[in-house]
Write a protein that holds these residues in place. Sequence first.
Motif, short mmCIF file in Angstrom:
data_model
loop_
_atom_site.label_atom_id
_atom_site.label_comp_id
_atom_site.label_asym_id
_atom_site.label_seq_id
_atom_site.Cartn_x
_atom_site.Cartn_y
_atom_site.Cartn_z
N ALA A 136 0.81 -1.20 -0.23
CA ALA A 136 -0.17 -0.15 -0.47
C ALA A 136 0.74 1.23 0.36
N ALA A 137 1.88 1.27 0.73
CA ALA A 137 2.88 2.53 1.06
C ALA A 137 3.21 2.54 -0.34
N ARG A 138 3.90 1.49 -1.16
CA ARG A 138 4.14 1.71 -2.36
C ARG A 138 3.52 2.01 -3.81
N SER A 139 2.22 1.35 -3.59
CA SER A 139 1.70 2.04 -5.14
C SER A 139 0.09 3.37 -4.28
N GLY A 140 0.57 3.73 -3.33
CA GLY A 140 -0.51 4.57 -2.75
C GLY A 140 -2.16 4.39 -2.28
N ALA A 141 -1.97 2.66 -2.40
CA ALA A 141 -3.43 2.58 -2.01
C ALA A 141 -4.38 2.81 -0.72
N ARG A 142 -4.80 2.88 -0.77
CA ARG A 142 -6.23 3.07 1.41
C ARG A 142 -6.38 1.80 1.49
N ILE A 143 -6.55 1.55 3.20
CA ILE A 143 -6.90 0.40 3.43
C ILE A 143 -8.76 1.00 4.30
N LEU A 144 -9.10 0.82 3.69
CA LEU A 144 -11.16 0.68 4.64
C LEU A 144 -11.44 -0.21 5.58
N PRO A 145 -10.73 -0.36 6.80
CA PRO A 145 -11.63 -1.52 7.33
C PRO A 145 -12.64 -1.08 7.47
N ILE A 146 -13.39 -2.98 7.63
CA ILE A 146 -14.37 -3.12 7.02
C ILE A 146 -14.94 -3.50 9.03
N ASP A 147 -14.73 -4.32 9.46
CA ASP A 147 -14.23 -4.72 10.64
C ASP A 147 -15.04 -4.34 11.29
N SER A 148 -15.99 -3.92 12.13
CA SER A 148 -16.95 -2.75 13.32
C SER A 148 -15.98 -1.98 14.10
N GLU A 149 -14.90 -2.81 14.86
CA GLU A 149 -13.99 -2.36 15.80
C GLU A 149 -13.07 -1.43 15.23
N HIS A 150 -12.31 -2.02 13.86
CA HIS A 150 -11.54 -1.33 12.85
C HIS A 150 -11.88 -0.08 12.75
N ASN A 151 -13.21 -0.82 12.12
CA ASN A 151 -13.71 1.18 11.45
C ASN A 151 -14.39 2.15 12.08
#
Length: 384
Positions: A136-151
């Motif tokens: 993700a750091a190399r590509s610039g991708a964003r990781i969005l969490p779906i788990d209720s706690e992480h979201n």
Amino acid sequence: MKTITLLGATGSIGASTLDLVARNPDRFRVHAVASGRDWAKLAEIARACSAQVAVIADEDRLPELAEALAGTGTQVRAGSTAMVETAAEPVDLVVAAIVGAAGLAPTLAAIEAGTTVALANKEALICAGDLMTAAAARSGARILPIDSEHNAIFQVLEDVGRISRIVLTASGGPFRGLSREDMARVTPAEAVRHPNWSMGAKISVDSATLMNKGLELIEAHHLFGVGPDRLGVLVHPQSLVHGLVEYVDGSVLAQLGPADMRVPIAHALAWPERIETPVNRLCLATAGKLEFEEPDRARFPALALAEAALAAGGCRPCVLSAANEVAVGAFLEGRIGFLDIAAVVSDTLSALAVAPVTTLEEVAAADAVAREVARSFVAHRAAR
């Protein structure tokens, strides 16, 4: 309008995602849907959302899928390579909800392509967190969490550099008040009766052992770049507060909401905006008191095992996850007892040395060895 690829379309996360997509036809368009073996349900979904592509991992099911979607204009594909290639195709958002190790390569492919990923696949960060975040750091991708706690944490996290602690909440599961002696006698049917959430059997058992919360700590470490010393767990039986962030000035921000997965999924789908959902609204006036307590690691040792695996790093989280999956499966089959789950995981961790994992192949190897060792410990306990 956002274009979406949905990996794991036939599961519960897939169903909730498609419900929200159907309610917002002017905001979302489905590019591709993917599943493991259920070609009939996948075909039904592809028809309903007018998907451009439908991918089935089981290549033997391709003829049935092709026949079911003949004349619809939906392109059909099959196999693990097709799954990875589809995940890498340009869209606005990939929802990564394939369960287990099968979801690792497609998720990594989407991240390497620079696509925003709404992540529900636990193994992606538990077993290959360093790989995923580095990509993700190399590509610039964003990781969005779906788990209720992480979201929940994602929603209230302002600045990682100014936080003192991230706290994930746990319901405590169905055995929160039981002694170890009583837990030794619980059945699989009792273990899957989660008090607040409707979930599959495996994750319900993980909630009952508190392993699920330990796995979520590992995920939080990778998602938010926070060390183990700034991660914690509180038992919150009402499951209305999903996560808390304490800042250096003493402020604590919390996210509250109903126990409905459509809330975090909707947040990830629409981010950085918000969309309406059909869920019941939270009313604090009628919710009653909110309780919090420290988890009991003596009665629920799985949490401590996960915390130790996180601190050790390398292959340890992968070994932990694989051994736990084997042990939970054996418990659900009635071959070992509830307390044996954590014992099998502990024995497996003790039997294997810490080793680095720098590729998906090394992750797969660590997973395979851990499963083999865990099965031997299950067999030993089952024979007693």
